[in-house]
Design a protein around this motif. Sequence first.
Motif, short mmCIF file in Angstrom:
data_model
loop_
_atom_site.label_atom_id
_atom_site.label_comp_id
_atom_site.label_asym_id
_atom_site.label_seq_id
_atom_site.Cartn_x
_atom_site.Cartn_y
_atom_site.Cartn_z
N SER A 72 0.80 -1.23 0.00
CA SER A 72 0.00 0.00 0.00
C SER A 72 0.83 1.27 0.00
O SER A 72 0.29 2.33 -0.32
CB SER A 72 -0.96 0.00 1.18
OG SER A 72 -1.81 -1.12 1.06
N HIS A 73 2.13 1.20 0.34
CA HIS A 73 2.91 2.41 0.04
C HIS A 73 3.12 2.53 -1.48
O HIS A 73 2.78 3.56 -2.03
CB HIS A 73 4.24 2.54 0.79
CG HIS A 73 4.89 3.81 0.36
ND1 HIS A 73 4.60 5.01 0.92
CD2 HIS A 73 5.70 4.09 -0.70
CE1 HIS A 73 5.23 5.98 0.27
NE2 HIS A 73 5.91 5.44 -0.73
N PRO A 74 3.67 1.49 -2.16
CA PRO A 74 3.81 1.62 -3.62
C PRO A 74 2.50 2.00 -4.33
O PRO A 74 2.52 2.70 -5.33
CB PRO A 74 4.30 0.24 -4.05
CG PRO A 74 5.05 -0.27 -2.87
CD PRO A 74 4.30 0.25 -1.67
N VAL B 256 8.24 0.75 5.65
CA VAL B 256 8.30 0.71 7.12
C VAL B 256 8.04 2.09 7.73
O VAL B 256 7.76 2.19 8.93
CB VAL B 256 9.65 0.10 7.57
CG1 VAL B 256 9.82 0.15 9.07
CG2 VAL B 256 9.72 -1.36 7.12
N HIS B 257 8.04 3.18 6.90
CA HIS B 257 7.74 4.49 7.50
C HIS B 257 6.30 4.53 8.02
O HIS B 257 5.96 5.45 8.76
CB HIS B 257 8.06 5.65 6.56
CG HIS B 257 7.25 5.70 5.29
ND1 HIS B 257 7.78 6.13 4.10
CD2 HIS B 257 5.96 5.38 5.02
CE1 HIS B 257 6.85 6.08 3.17
NE2 HIS B 257 5.74 5.63 3.71
N HIS B 258 5.47 3.55 7.66
CA HIS B 258 4.12 3.48 8.24
C HIS B 258 4.14 2.75 9.58
O HIS B 258 3.10 2.64 10.24
CB HIS B 258 3.16 2.78 7.28
CG HIS B 258 2.95 3.55 6.01
ND1 HIS B 258 2.04 4.57 5.91
CD2 HIS B 258 3.57 3.47 4.81
CE1 HIS B 258 2.10 5.08 4.69
NE2 HIS B 258 3.02 4.44 4.01
N LEU B 259 5.29 2.21 9.97
CA LEU B 259 5.38 1.41 11.20
C LEU B 259 6.40 1.99 12.17
O LEU B 259 6.89 1.30 13.05
CB LEU B 259 5.80 -0.04 10.86
CG LEU B 259 4.71 -0.90 10.20
CD1 LEU B 259 4.69 -0.70 8.71
CD2 LEU B 259 4.93 -2.36 10.51
CU LIG Z 1 4.05 5.45 2.62
#
Ligand SMILES: [Cu+2]
Length: 388
Positions: free
Chosen positions: A79-81, A128-131
């Motif tokens: 979901s980031h890409p 991982v910036h979402h975590l």
């Molecule tokens: Cu992101």
Amino acid sequence: MAAVNFVTTILWLRAPGMSLFRMPVFVWTVLSAQLLQLVFLPSLTGAAIMLFCDLTLGTNFFNEQGDPVLYQHLFWFYSHPTVYVWALPAFGVFSEVIPAFSRNPLFGYRSVALASFGIAVLSSFVWVHHLFASGTPEWMRMLFMFSTELIAVPTGIKVFAWTATVWKSKLHLETPMLFALGGVVMFLFGGITGVMLGAVPFDLHVNNTHFVVGHFHYLVFNTITMAIFAGIYFWFPKMTGRMYAEGWGKIHFWLTFLGANLTFFPMFPLGLQGMVRRVSSYAPEYAGWNVIASLGGFLLGVSTLPFIANMVVSWLQGSKASDNPWHATGLEWCTSSPPPQDNFEETPQVDTPPLQLRHTQDVLAHNRAIVSFLKAVKTDRKNAIFRG
Ligand SMILES: [Cu+2]
């Protein structure tokens, strides 16, 4: 299936002479976005199947006996890409519309085309910036903070190229250009708040607040939806053979621009003050900004009415569109509006790189040559039929 279709079509079904570096930038962005889709979507599909098994078959992938954070990894690995699956074609629309209405070739065509691939590759290593706030170890946070901030380089190249394209040129501010320029300006807000959120200390401070919601909407609505509107107005004459009403288009733009900023800007100060997201009520001290955001939301809703009316009425009874109403240089402007079945009467031969020519006039002259060549072929064929 759609991704396979797009990638295969772009790689194998180009017009004769249409080398990769002669393709429109929009096609480059679609290619990189669909490659992302092919590589990363299976991760989300896997996560969904595992979640389904947890909920119905009693497996323990993501519950307390398993690993709840694993779900976040699988979800964000795709979901980031996917944010770039939406954003890249939006950048592609900006790269088509801005040169057309500046009457200038796109500055740094090759860099912009390759920057799409740069964004696609880099976006694979940032999830991982979402975590940052999910118990992620320190070394991992630092690594992903670094990779996340690197995205600023290829996106910076694009913003620089759009700026250099309009630099000292005579701007034609029709509706597609207004939406493109408005979208680029809002992308600066979305991008810069992204740089802020990519920094671990800042992210931990505003984690789970409306600052994140504001950042997300500046990208997904204020940038990407504005690009979609720019693209619809830009290609409307080509698709329908009719012109839309310019005045109503401009009203649509200004209502959208105003409504979107009123709706989403208050989320930045609200987030900084600590208003959390995903909660339907809020403390009284947050009321002021919330009233502004609500008014903006209604305005944004109303802004869509002139758009819908304009599209429907213009499609039915707009004035006839010429083949190339914007003096744009893409191959699609060489064929009639709307194009015949299969787009061209005869397969066009692309023998010069249109986007890399220095002067727009040269490109237009070259395109006129293609058109007259195609007409000649058609006439020859008719004569042959008459003779036959
Ligand atoms: Cu992101």
